[in-house]
Design an enzyme around this catalytic site. Structure first.
Site, PDB file in Angstrom:
ATOM      1  N   GLU A  40      19.734 -41.986  23.552  1.00  0.00           N
ATOM      2  CA  GLU A  40      19.975 -41.091  22.421  1.00  0.00           C
ATOM      3  C   GLU A  40      18.704 -40.404  21.951  1.00  0.00           C
ATOM      4  O   GLU A  40      18.711 -39.203  21.697  1.00  0.00           O
ATOM      5  CB  GLU A  40      20.615 -41.858  21.243  1.00  0.00           C
ATOM      6  N   ARG A  93      27.383 -36.938  20.242  1.00  0.00           N
ATOM      7  CA  ARG A  93      25.924 -36.969  20.086  1.00  0.00           C
ATOM      8  C   ARG A  93      25.284 -35.736  20.732  1.00  0.00           C
ATOM      9  O   ARG A  93      24.221 -35.816  21.336  1.00  0.00           O
ATOM     10  CB  ARG A  93      25.331 -38.247  20.676  1.00  0.00           C
ATOM     11  N   SER A 104      20.571 -46.822  17.172  1.00  0.00           N
ATOM     12  CA  SER A 104      21.207 -46.972  18.481  1.00  0.00           C
ATOM     13  C   SER A 104      20.404 -46.205  19.531  1.00  0.00           C
ATOM     14  O   SER A 104      20.199 -45.004  19.393  1.00  0.00           O
ATOM     15  CB  SER A 104      22.645 -46.452  18.436  1.00  0.00           C
TER      16      SER A 104
END
Length: 339
Positions: free
Chosen positions: A335, A166, A239
């Site tokens: 995130e 990520r 998420s």
């Protein structure tokens, strides 16, 4: 043609949490030249710039005292085809899931596991978006970005993007590069990735013995629709926390107290834990503070039930982080980008 700047524009339609904050200035770029001109005008006026795509990776906690530049460029094309390997390119403003479906319609595989992810093509490399065992870096063939410091165009290779979990060069240098278009190397022969999560099981349930790329995409879409709320119906950014990577010692300590912990061994003697499992184990699944909540079916997803502010969403996230740190000794990292 230069795109006009608007003033005091609500960003509610431009972020999937549906947070209603205002941009001091707002404009859209439908091509390279409009992007250049917007950046040049902002520099001349000494106005900071926030670039957004689909708004699926943003948590907006306040009004934005800047120019919000919305990348709205469109276009997708085949660049090369040797009969097996095909390189395709898409403009940054292309919505991600329709682009994936377009590649499947061309008879190409590689992106099927990344179906139904919200956002745009240009944002995908920023996060090295991943799902069901596949990440952007696995199918990446290059991108073109505008250097916001020099105004020059630069093509990036896989290695130059420095992709991580990520993460990427672009995420680590948020004010430097403006991604304009991205290229992917796809295959005419399916190389299926079916061993992550319930994908193989879902295909079996559907009676699919020899899956096509489209069948895999359909299975993943059905799984995601069951687990994840549609941002058009319930504000969310998918998420919310990264799966934390911890030492073997910490993972063993957690496992001794919680034998069912979901953990994946990693290179270098580390272990990736499932953030959703940690959050659910701690009792946060379905929790609600006013209109800020944790989804009732997926503890990794924070949701806006209607009128939550970005500050309220962030306060809930911080409570979860503090609790997981206290219970498990694990630090959860958000995130979405926080503004």
């Amino acid at each position: 043609m230069t795109a006009a700047w608007q003033q005091q524009v609500s960003l509610k339609p431009y972020n999937t949490f549906g947070i209603d904050v205002r941009a001091r200035y707002f404009t859209q770029a439908h091509d390279d030249e409009q992007a250049r001109q917007a950046l040049a005008e902002a520099a001349e006026r000494q106005v900071p710039v926030l670039v957004i795509g689909g708004g699926s990776n943003l948590l907006l906690t306040r009004d934005i005292d800047a120019l919000v530049l919305h990348m709205a460029s469109r276009g997708r094309r085949l660049l090369s085809d040797d009969g097996e390997r095909v390189v395709v390119e898409a403009e940054a403003g292309e919505p991600w899931h329709p682009f994936v479906q377009w590649t499947l319609a061309q008879g190409l595989s590689g992106l099927e596991n990344l179906s139904l992810i919200p956002g745009t093509v240009g944002a995908a490399p920023m996060q090295n978006v991943g799902a069901y065992g596949v990440e952007i870096k696995d199918v990446f063939a290059g991108l073109t970005a505008l250097d916001r410091e020099t105004g020059e165009l630069r093509d990036f290779t896989l290695q130059e993007c420095a992709f991580g979990y990520r993460d990427s060069l672009f995420k680590r240098n948020p004010g430097r590069w403006l991604i304009l278009r991205v290229r992917f190397a796809l295959d005419r022969t399916l190389r299926a990735h079916l061993d992550y999560g319930p994908v193989r099981q879902r295909l079996t349930e559907q009676g699919v013995g020899q899956p096509t790329a489209q069948a895999i995409s359909d299975a993943i879409c059905s799984i995601r629709r069951e687990k994840l709320p549609d941002p058009a119906e319930l504000g969310n950014a998918g998420s919310f926390f990264k799966n934390p990577v911890v030492t073997v010692e910490l993972a063993d300590k957690i496992r001794s107290a919680y034998p069912t912990v979901v953990a994946y061994p990693q290179a270098g003697g580390q272990v990736k834990l499932a953030a959703g499992w940690l959050i659910e184990q701690a009792g946060w699944k379905g929790h609600r503070d006013g209109d800020a909540g944790v989804h009732r079916l997926q503890s990794l997803v924070l949701v806006n039930y209607g009128q939550a502010s970005g500050a309220q969403m962030y306060a809930l996230a911080q409570k979860i982080q503090a609790d997981i740190l206290e219970r498990f000794g694990v630090e959860l990292e958000m995130e979405p980008n926080l503004y």
